[in-house]
Design an enzyme around this catalytic site. Sequence first.
Site, PDB file in Angstrom:
ATOM      1  N   SER A 130       0.812  -1.349  -0.056  1.00 47.31           N
ATOM      2  CA  SER A 130       0.044  -0.154   0.024  1.00 47.31           C
ATOM      3  C   SER A 130       0.811   1.273  -0.093  1.00 47.31           C
ATOM      4  O   SER A 130       1.874   1.326   0.660  1.00 47.31           O
ATOM      5  CB  SER A 130      -0.910   0.050   1.370  1.00 47.31           C
ATOM      6  OG  SER A 130      -1.298   1.397   1.423  1.00 47.31           O
ATOM      7  N   TYR A 155      -1.688  -0.369  10.909  1.00 42.79           N
ATOM      8  CA  TYR A 155      -1.855  -1.221   9.615  1.00 42.79           C
ATOM      9  C   TYR A 155      -0.643  -0.701   8.508  1.00 42.79           C
ATOM     10  O   TYR A 155      -0.151  -1.614   7.880  1.00 42.79           O
ATOM     11  CB  TYR A 155      -3.184  -0.345   9.193  1.00 42.79           C
ATOM     12  CG  TYR A 155      -3.204  -0.895   7.391  1.00 42.79           C
ATOM     13  CD1 TYR A 155      -3.092   0.231   6.598  1.00 42.79           C
ATOM     14  CD2 TYR A 155      -3.616  -1.859   6.972  1.00 42.79           C
ATOM     15  CE1 TYR A 155      -3.110   0.138   5.177  1.00 42.79           C
ATOM     16  CE2 TYR A 155      -3.674  -2.349   5.540  1.00 42.79           C
ATOM     17  CZ  TYR A 155      -3.399  -1.281   4.798  1.00 42.79           C
ATOM     18  OH  TYR A 155      -3.618  -1.509   3.271  1.00 42.79           O
ATOM     19  N   LYS A 159       2.375  -3.243   6.670  1.00 43.41           N
ATOM     20  CA  LYS A 159       2.640  -3.294   5.262  1.00 43.41           C
ATOM     21  C   LYS A 159       4.217  -3.226   5.160  1.00 43.41           C
ATOM     22  O   LYS A 159       4.827  -3.960   4.303  1.00 43.41           O
ATOM     23  CB  LYS A 159       1.895  -2.423   4.272  1.00 43.41           C
ATOM     24  CG  LYS A 159       0.395  -2.557   4.492  1.00 43.41           C
ATOM     25  CD  LYS A 159       0.123  -3.882   3.662  1.00 43.41           C
ATOM     26  CE  LYS A 159      -1.244  -4.176   3.552  1.00 43.41           C
ATOM     27  NZ  LYS A 159      -1.790  -5.534   2.910  1.00 43.41           N
TER      28      LYS A 159
HETATM   29  C1  WQD Z   1      -9.437   9.508   1.340  1.00 45.46           C
HETATM   30  C2  WQD Z   1      -9.807  11.004   1.810  1.00 45.46           C
HETATM   31  C3  WQD Z   1     -10.141  11.464   3.941  1.00 45.46           C
HETATM   32  C4  WQD Z   1     -13.976   9.556   4.408  1.00 45.46           C
HETATM   33  C5  WQD Z   1      -6.864   4.466   3.281  1.00 45.46           C
HETATM   34  C6  WQD Z   1      -5.481   3.710   3.674  1.00 45.46           C
HETATM   35  C7  WQD Z   1      -4.848   2.910   2.315  1.00 45.46           C
HETATM   36  C8  WQD Z   1      -6.122   2.059   1.956  1.00 45.46           C
HETATM   37  C9  WQD Z   1      -7.239   3.172   1.450  1.00 45.46           C
HETATM   38  C10 WQD Z   1      -6.078  -0.104   2.551  1.00 45.46           C
HETATM   39  C11 WQD Z   1      -8.984  11.439   3.086  1.00 45.46           C
HETATM   40  C12 WQD Z   1     -11.456  11.711   3.173  1.00 45.46           C
HETATM   41  C13 WQD Z   1     -12.828  10.028   3.940  1.00 45.46           C
HETATM   42  C14 WQD Z   1     -14.981  10.459   4.875  1.00 45.46           C
HETATM   43  C15 WQD Z   1     -13.520  12.281   4.161  1.00 45.46           C
HETATM   44  N1  WQD Z   1      -6.480   1.187   2.613  1.00 45.46           N
HETATM   45  N2  WQD Z   1     -12.602  11.360   3.712  1.00 45.46           N
HETATM   46  N3  WQD Z   1     -14.737  11.882   4.403  1.00 45.46           N
HETATM   47  O1  WQD Z   1      -7.004   7.313   4.354  1.00 45.46           O
HETATM   48  O2  WQD Z   1      -6.426   7.938   1.857  1.00 45.46           O
HETATM   49  O3  WQD Z   1      -6.363   5.390   2.606  1.00 45.46           O
HETATM   50  O4  WQD Z   1      -7.838   3.602   2.603  1.00 45.46           O
HETATM   51  O5  WQD Z   1      -5.714  -0.575   1.514  1.00 45.46           O
HETATM   52  O6  WQD Z   1      -3.825   2.118   2.803  1.00 45.46           O
HETATM   53  O7  WQD Z   1      -4.596   4.462   4.277  1.00 45.46           O
HETATM   54  O8  WQD Z   1      -8.622   6.618   2.104  1.00 45.46           O
HETATM   55  O9  WQD Z   1     -10.871   6.767   1.474  1.00 45.46           O
HETATM   56  O10 WQD Z   1     -10.165   6.970   4.038  1.00 45.46           O
HETATM   57  O11 WQD Z   1      -9.893   8.786   2.625  1.00 45.46           O
HETATM   58  O12 WQD Z   1     -13.206  13.330   3.996  1.00 45.46           O
HETATM   59  O13 WQD Z   1     -16.158  10.260   5.366  1.00 45.46           O
HETATM   60  O14 WQD Z   1     -11.203  11.058   2.022  1.00 45.46           O
HETATM   61  O15 WQD Z   1      -9.793  12.499   4.928  1.00 45.46           O
HETATM   62  O16 WQD Z   1      -8.573  12.598   2.652  1.00 45.46           O
HETATM   63  P1  WQD Z   1      -7.158   6.888   2.816  1.00 45.46           P
HETATM   64  P2  WQD Z   1      -9.827   7.308   2.541  1.00 45.46           P
END
Ligand code: WQD
Length: 344
Positions: A130, A155, A159
Amino acid sequence: MKTTPHILVTGGTGYIGSHTVVELLIENYEVTIVDNLSRSNANVLDSITAITGKTPNFVQLDLCNADAVTTFFNAYSTPFDAIIHFAAYKAVGESVQEPLLYYHNNVVSMINLLQAANTNGCNKIVFSSSCTVYGQSASLPVTELTPRLTAESPYGNTKQICEDILRDTVNATNIQCISLRYFNPIGAHSSALMGELPLGVPNNLVPFITQTAIGKRASLSIFGNDYNTIDGTCVRDYIHVMDLAQAHIKAVEVLLATNQAHHYDIINIGTGVGSSVLQAVNAFEKAANLKLNYSYSPRRSGDVEAMYANVDKAKAVLNFSSQYSLEDALLHQWQWEQALQRNG
Ligand code: WQD
C-alpha cells in the site's frame, strides 16, 4: 504440454481479491481461493461465477493457523504456480484501536504463508502492499525510490514489516516476489454484480459518498478543507479496482516468465493523477447526476495532505497503465450501490 497455471489467491473473497479472481478466470488461469471469511462473504463466489461463468476452487482457511496452512499446502502434489497474497485487515482507524490484532493477523499470516510456500516449492508471490508505507512524502508524485517514512498507523506498519519480510526471504530462498503498492482502490465491477461490501459505517471516502447518495447516510463529512492543496481538501490517487486487478495479472505474468534468482521488486499501482476530495465529490455528482449532501468537518488524524503515484515503473516493468477514469470508477460504484439496494 503447457498446463494452465494454477494461482492461489489468499483473501480472494475480499474487495480487490474477488475482482482479481474474475480477471484471472477470464484469462483462463486455474484459481484456488483461500479466505477465513472474517471480513468477507462466500456469496461473492456466486458473483464471480455470474460474471465469468466459472467457479473458482474455494477453501476456508485461516492463514494464522500454521498447522492448517501446512495441511492445506500438503494436499497439493503440484505446487501452485504463483500466489497473490491479499489476505489482511486493512482499516487504518481500527488498527490504531487494536494494534495487536493487526500485527498478529497481518504478519503471522504472511510468515505462515511464506514458510509453507517455500516448503512446497511455490516460489512466486505477488504481495498486496500500500502507498501508506510512504507516509506524507515531501516530494510528489512518489516513486518506488521515495523513502518510506514512519508508518502513520499500525496497519501501515504491517505493510512495511511484510515488505521487509519478503525482501529478506527472497534474499535467502528461491522465492521471487513483486510487491504492488496500491494507491486508493475505488469502484466496482462494471457489471454491477460485484463490488465493495464495507462492514458497518464506511471508513473510506467513496463508499461513504455512495451510501450518502442512496440515503443510507445523512451527509458526507469532508475531513478538513484547510490543507495546502488546490481546494483545501486532501489529494489522493484513486484507481479503479478493475485496473488494480489487471495490474495483478501483469505481475503474475512477469513472475511466471522470470527465473531470476532473488527477484524482488516493488511497484506503485495508481493512475498517476491526484484528485482532491472535493474534486471526487464533484465528479460523483456529475457521474450520478445528483447533488450530494456534504459539509466540512475538522481534519481526520492520521490523514496525509496529498499522495499520488509516479507510475512510470508499472508501465516499464508490467506494461501496465490504468484505463478507467475517476468518473468511471465513481459511476460503477454508484451502480453497485444501487444494485445492493435493489437486492436488499
Ligand atoms: C481518502 C480521503 C479522507 C472519508 C486508506 C488507507 C489505504 C487504503 C485506502 C487499504 C481522505 C477523506 C474519507 C470520509 C472524508 N486502505 N474522507 N470523509 O485514508 O487515503 O487510505 O484507505 O488498502 O492504505 O490508508 O482513504 O478513503 O479513508 O480517505 O473526507 O467520510 O477522503 O480525509 O482525505 P485513505 P480514505
